[in-house]
Write an enzyme that holds these catalytic residues in place. Structure first.
Site, short mmCIF file in Angstrom:
data_model
loop_
_atom_site.label_atom_id
_atom_site.label_comp_id
_atom_site.label_asym_id
_atom_site.label_seq_id
_atom_site.Cartn_x
_atom_site.Cartn_y
_atom_site.Cartn_z
N ASP A 191 0.97 -1.45 0.45
CA ASP A 191 0.07 0.13 -0.18
C ASP A 191 0.63 1.25 0.45
O ASP A 191 1.78 1.40 0.88
CB ASP A 191 -0.89 0.15 1.08
CG ASP A 191 -1.97 -1.30 1.02
OD1 ASP A 191 -2.31 -1.41 -0.16
OD2 ASP A 191 -2.06 -1.30 1.86
N ASP B 27 -7.14 -1.28 -4.62
CA ASP B 27 -7.96 -1.20 -3.79
C ASP B 27 -9.61 -0.19 -4.65
O ASP B 27 -10.00 -0.15 -4.53
CB ASP B 27 -7.53 -0.32 -2.34
CG ASP B 27 -6.85 -1.39 -1.75
OD1 ASP B 27 -7.05 -2.78 -1.71
OD2 ASP B 27 -5.69 -1.37 -1.00
#
Length: 199
Positions: A145, A161
């Site tokens: 991330d 995402d």
């Protein structure tokens, strides 16, 4: 646009009736898969490429930003879900992602002849995002991330995402619109509406 001339006796295009070749029109199934395949592959490629770039830095490093006081790029390794839920359940979450992606793809193939473009786009984004994160979980043991919102307390996320979130929204909007059109086209729908106005 002018209508294609037809033979009065047969109701088929005049060129076909005369024996002239008529270019076949793409089926709705073909259009659905033509939307899904390139979008899914492009989004998956973008996800993997951005993760490879971000993962070349050290965990916790601020790679860029903040930009306009909204977002910065900061590397994080996530072994669980959002907000730290299901910590260290990365393999189980990867399996779940693959199962959901497989189910959605099977749904799209089965209903491809009547699926809307919005549904195809939604499934493509969810599939690409789910597979992208699953690849991370199985290959690395964590999800990469790097997109960090600085104006709100929100988990760091990635391109996959974004695809999953936006894809599910588009998919369910497409389903709702399809259901609305089916209700409007149902026999007696117009009569019921007219009766309601006359009452």
């Amino acid at each position: 646009m002018a209508e294609e001339p037809q033979d009065d006796a047969t109701g088929v295009p005049a060129e076909a009736a005369a024996g002239a070749p008529v270019a076949p029109r793409p089926s709705r199934r073909g259009r659905t898969l033509a939307i899904f395949a390139p979008l899914a592959l492009a989004w998956l490629a973008a996800d993997l490429a951005t993760k490879a770039w971000a993962n070349s830095f050290a965990v916790g490093d601020v790679i860029g930003g903040p930009y306009l006081g909204l977002v910065r790029f900061r590397l994080a390794h996530n072994t669980g879900g959002a907000w730290g839920m299901f910590g260290d359940a990365t393999v189980a979450l990867g399996v779940l992602s693959v199962v959901v992606c497989t189910a959605l793809l099977a749904y799209l193939i089965v209903v491809a002849r009547r699926a809307s473009a919005l549904e195809a786009v939604g499934v493509a984004l969810v599939w690409a995002g789910g597979i992208g994160n699953a690849i991370d979980r199985f290959a690395l043991g964590y999800v990469v991330d790097f997109i960090d919102l600085v104006f709100i307390d929100f988990p760091t996320f990635n391109v996959a995402d974004i695809g999953v979130t936006c894809g599910f929204v588009l998919f369910f909007v497409g389903l709702a619109l399809q259901a609305h059109r089916a209700d409007a086209a149902a026999p007696g729908a117009g009569d019921d509406a007219g009766a309601g106005r006359d009452a």
